[in-house]
Design an enzyme around this catalytic site. Sequence first.
Site, PDB file in Angstrom:
ATOM      1  N   TYR A 147      24.503-102.133  39.909  1.00  0.00           N
ATOM      2  CA  TYR A 147      25.790-101.883  39.239  1.00  0.00           C
ATOM      3  C   TYR A 147      25.687-101.940  37.720  1.00  0.00           C
ATOM      4  CZ  TYR A 147      28.611-102.222  43.461  1.00  0.00           C
ATOM      5  OH  TYR A 147      29.186-101.997  44.680  1.00  0.00           O
ATOM      6  N   LYS A 214      18.228-109.355  50.339  1.00  0.00           N
ATOM      7  CA  LYS A 214      17.381-108.432  51.110  1.00  0.00           C
ATOM      8  C   LYS A 214      15.955-108.567  50.565  1.00  0.00           C
ATOM      9  CE  LYS A 214      17.253-105.008  54.073  1.00  0.00           C
ATOM     10  NZ  LYS A 214      17.169-105.316  55.476  1.00  0.00           N
ATOM     11  N   ASP A 263      21.387-107.730  56.088  1.00  0.00           N
ATOM     12  CA  ASP A 263      21.829-106.995  57.286  1.00  0.00           C
ATOM     13  C   ASP A 263      22.174-107.935  58.428  1.00  0.00           C
ATOM     14  OD1 ASP A 263      18.583-106.049  58.562  1.00  0.00           O
ATOM     15  OD2 ASP A 263      19.030-107.322  56.865  1.00  0.00           O
ATOM     16  N   ASP A 287      29.668-106.759  47.307  1.00  0.00           N
ATOM     17  CA  ASP A 287      30.705-105.746  47.457  1.00  0.00           C
ATOM     18  C   ASP A 287      30.920-105.441  48.939  1.00  0.00           C
ATOM     19  OD1 ASP A 287      32.520-103.872  46.754  1.00  0.00           O
ATOM     20  OD2 ASP A 287      31.127-102.481  45.805  1.00  0.00           O
TER      21      ASP A 287
END
Length: 398
Positions: A147, A214, A263, A287
């Site tokens: 971002y 992740k 995930d 987000d």
Amino acid sequence: MGENIKMTPDGTLVVPEVPVIPFIEGDGTGVDIWPAARLVLDAAAARHGHSVDWREVLAGEKAYNEVGDWLPQETIEAFQECLIGIKGPLTTPIGGGFRSLNVAIRQILDLYVCLRPVRWFKGVPSPVKAPELVDMVIFRENTEDIYAGLEVEAMSPEALKLRGLLEDAFGWKIREDSGIGIKPISKTGSQRLQRAAIEYAVAKGRKRVHWVHKGNIMKFTEGAFQKWGYELVREEFSDVAVGWADCGGDPGDKILVQDAIADIALQQVLTRPAEFDVIGTMNLNGDYLSDALAAQVGGIGIAPGGNANYVTGHGIFEATHGTAPKYAGQDKVNPSSVLLSGVLMFEHIGWQEAADDIVTALEATIGDKVVTYDFARQMDGATEVKCSEFAQAIVDRF
Ligand code: NAP
């Protein structure tokens, strides 16, 4: 006449008897939801001997129409001086020089935490069987990650140049027609966010903190976030918190800090929500997680949010939905998102009883099935009321 909220050098907010709090009404339905929220906030504050000196500051369409500037300097200065503020939704100007006014405000004030509490309010229609098990607070890093806006368009001279540089310097081969984005994750940015999450957990008596990342794929960005998170626990919080690996999963009476791959975390917040409490994560994961969780409690239209810098003391609390222009001025939409953001703001400045009163009365109102159109259409036997009537119904239940 009010006085400004201040921050002492040791990081304590000093809230005067009547704080000055700047507000941005917001575009579109801002004209409906802000007065409704303010009615409730004022009534709750008054019950506990508080009052707010609200000061309107301009941003968005209203600012553009009145002073020809989407984000006037006076607005930024008011937030800089008063530390704490609240805002309704803002239209993103097209071709106005900003990617988004919300992002601009966050960047200018370096509001590095996006705070998104997610819990269920009794009676709110939800798509899951046990929404009452969801009670999480997400700390989303607000200034870094993909971002950061460091992107170049495919086939642009900048992309071709960057591609060439990467190939020359590192031997990295990137397909010619690729757009390229850069994902910076710093130790500084990670640990200030993680520090805020742990301090919140301590202050609110929360039991667990998860770093969601992740890192199995992105080792030096997301993986580093996880590593720095555990280091921080060892170096600064060993008296109150302990990492999973350092206690074998048995934290005693300390806060248990663990991590989850993004995930899997998205599955587990759905299948085992009671195991999640405070979550610290980077911008993009945050987000996705905040919206997925808000949907789980039926609260996508009522989820509150805050953006804060816990070092300077700045905080701006905001509705998380947009301006819903098709409903603007109809006194129709649900004011709960901005109202609950006000509740977060009251908690942040230490007005906990007033905040609690609002939550209790809001629950009683929804429990009586007195709701705005968005909930009424999903509930049997609901009484649909206008935005302003919903606010009054909450006040009537104090
Ligand atoms: P939106 O304004 O959030 O509206 C999407 C839908 O969400 C509405 O049509 C409505 O659903 C529901 N909704 C929104 N606010 C609601 C409320 N208070 N009560 C009940 N339902 C509500 O999203 P958008 O139409 O994509 O965006 C419109 C503008 O808002 C754009 O200019 C965008 O840039 C801006 N925006 C601003 C912010 C911000 O300031 N934080 C955030 C997002 C978007 P139904 O139609 O099903 O009734």
